[in-house]
Design a protein around this motif. Sequence first.
Motif, PDB file in Angstrom:
ATOM      1  N   UNK A  25     157.931  38.138  96.991  1.00 31.25           N
ATOM      2  CA  UNK A  25     159.069  37.947  96.095  1.00 31.25           C
ATOM      3  C   UNK A  25     160.379  38.404  96.733  1.00 31.25           C
ATOM      4  N   UNK A  26     160.302  39.306  97.698  1.00 28.88           N
ATOM      5  CA  UNK A  26     161.507  39.848  98.312  1.00 28.88           C
ATOM      6  C   UNK A  26     162.007  38.884  99.385  1.00 28.88           C
ATOM      7  N   UNK A  27     163.190  38.345  99.160  1.00 27.57           N
ATOM      8  CA  UNK A  27     163.741  37.365 100.079  1.00 27.57           C
ATOM      9  C   UNK A  27     163.156  35.986  99.898  1.00 27.57           C
ATOM     10  N   UNK A  28     162.501  35.737  98.757  1.00 22.88           N
ATOM     11  CA  UNK A  28     161.887  34.427  98.522  1.00 22.88           C
ATOM     12  C   UNK A  28     162.947  33.327  98.554  1.00 22.88           C
ATOM     13  N   UNK A  29     162.580  32.185  99.125  1.00 22.89           N
ATOM     14  CA  UNK A  29     163.496  31.056  99.231  1.00 22.89           C
ATOM     15  C   UNK A  29     162.902  29.854  98.501  1.00 22.89           C
ATOM     16  N   UNK A  30     163.739  28.991  97.927  1.00 24.40           N
ATOM     17  CA  UNK A  30     163.212  27.787  97.272  1.00 24.40           C
ATOM     18  C   UNK A  30     162.657  26.824  98.320  1.00 24.40           C
ATOM     19  N   UNK A  31     161.523  26.237  98.036  1.00 26.59           N
ATOM     20  CA  UNK A  31     160.917  25.298  98.974  1.00 26.59           C
ATOM     21  C   UNK A  31     160.050  24.316  98.211  1.00 26.59           C
ATOM     22  N   UNK A  32     160.027  23.075  98.677  1.00 24.99           N
ATOM     23  CA  UNK A  32     159.219  22.043  98.022  1.00 24.99           C
ATOM     24  C   UNK A  32     157.733  22.237  98.283  1.00 24.99           C
ATOM     25  N   UNK A  33     157.408  22.834  99.433  1.00 23.63           N
ATOM     26  CA  UNK A  33     156.005  23.035  99.802  1.00 23.63           C
ATOM     27  C   UNK A  33     155.831  24.445 100.338  1.00 23.63           C
ATOM     28  N   UNK A  34     154.769  25.086  99.930  1.00 18.03           N
ATOM     29  CA  UNK A  34     154.440  26.388 100.480  1.00 18.03           C
ATOM     30  C   UNK A  34     155.190  27.529  99.807  1.00 18.03           C
ATOM     31  N   UNK A  35     155.229  28.647 100.505  1.00 18.36           N
ATOM     32  CA  UNK A  35     155.858  29.867  99.999  1.00 18.36           C
ATOM     33  C   UNK A  35     156.673  30.468 101.142  1.00 18.36           C
ATOM     34  N   UNK A  36     157.989  30.515 100.971  1.00 15.04           N
ATOM     35  CA  UNK A  36     158.845  30.972 102.060  1.00 15.04           C
ATOM     36  C   UNK A  36     159.607  32.232 101.717  1.00 15.04           C
ATOM     37  N   UNK A  37     160.086  32.911 102.741  1.00 16.77           N
ATOM     38  CA  UNK A  37     160.910  34.100 102.547  1.00 16.77           C
ATOM     39  C   UNK A  37     161.803  34.285 103.763  1.00 16.77           C
ATOM     40  N   UNK A  38     162.933  34.916 103.548  1.00 18.17           N
ATOM     41  CA  UNK A  38     163.822  35.333 104.626  1.00 18.17           C
ATOM     42  C   UNK A  38     164.101  36.814 104.426  1.00 18.17           C
TER      43      UNK A  38
END
Length: 424
Positions: A25-38
């Motif tokens: 959840x920390x640094x989560x980014x919107x994405x159409x596929x998968x689960x991303x973070x920065x």
Amino acid sequence: MSAGEYVHQCVSEERLRDDITTNAEYGAIPTDRGHGRTVLTGTAANREAREYLVDRLEAADLDVRIDAVGNVVGRWVPEGADPMAPAVACGSHLDSVPEGGIFDGVLGVYSALEAVRALQVAEADLARPIEVVCFTEEEGGRFSNGVLGSSVASGKRAVAEALELEDDDGVTLDAALTDIGFRGEGRVDASAWDSWLELHVEQGERLQNAGAAVGVVSAITGTIRCTVEIEGEADHSGSTAMADRTDALAAASELVLEVEAATDDVVAEQGETVVGTVGKLDVSPNAINVVPGRAELGIDIRDVRYASMETIVERVRERLAALEVERGVETTFERPYDIAPSEMSERCTAALERAVATVDVPSLDLHSGAGHDTMHVASVTDTGMLFAPSHGGFSHSPLEWTDWSSCATATRVLTAGLVNLARD
């Protein structure tokens, strides 16, 4: 059932999943596929990730300390263990690349914590303390070329030098860590550890293709990164005859192909572990109607044999010299990042192999083509490394994924490996 066989069964897939998904959840980014973070070092997302880790370490009754470059260590002294004995350490990192995945580094940190929790539940009889470690700036996304915290812990880089590093906006590591409350004191000394283990996602498809539950790493590839500048002469694309041009991009193109050819030659002679990549190319003035006057290239060379990397570097230098003669360009060459390959210790590898047998899962011996904090730690103490399977080999991407059951299985092997080392 022996105590050693029982301990790994105390690993909780649910606890491990909860920690990793919370961290996601920390640094989560919107994405159409998968689960991303920065999550870059010293940012608000990094602060949140660190604070959650400290909270979880303290909830498990570990004593937490933070060193001057933000390395976090949670120490557990089992009942009956010698508190003065060198600890067995285990962990990884929580920072990410921009738009990265949720497992890279994170699995290593929280599998280490979950291993300690399993050992506590099992009331394992151990002789040594265990330390759970989160290194700063492994990915190199803001202040360095990578593996920053472990370079300080291993004595490869001075604390003062690290703290003076600046990001693109001129903010120092010192200021960034202070801002998020993680500028500690002193220096974690990896040479004081009895041994070190790291669990990481594979970032490739070898385990998946082989149907293996874990990989026992034999060596971590070395990395040489070179920067090249090629100076030509910018000129009008319409009024400059072909014979009158000093085209920096054309020269750079020849160098790109030389890196590929040199690497292919080494592969043919010594095997496919060597790779060479030109991953960065900046062209100036970068206009469609101007002959390129300048090109800057970033070259990444890796192998488990240092001599192989040197062979490619020498080919690059020879080609640059030839380009100066043949094309009239001026060139500069630097190699600011140079890390030799790291062999895992026989002792730690044997401990992990015994752990695989204890958990009774299929495994594969393999090398790591990516760099990890373990390669710095390996220069000062015994090290071992495990891989968990990566779906499709995706990494540094929101598509990065390792099944929760695979995470738990690899953590069980890690736990059994820690038992083998901490009982000595």
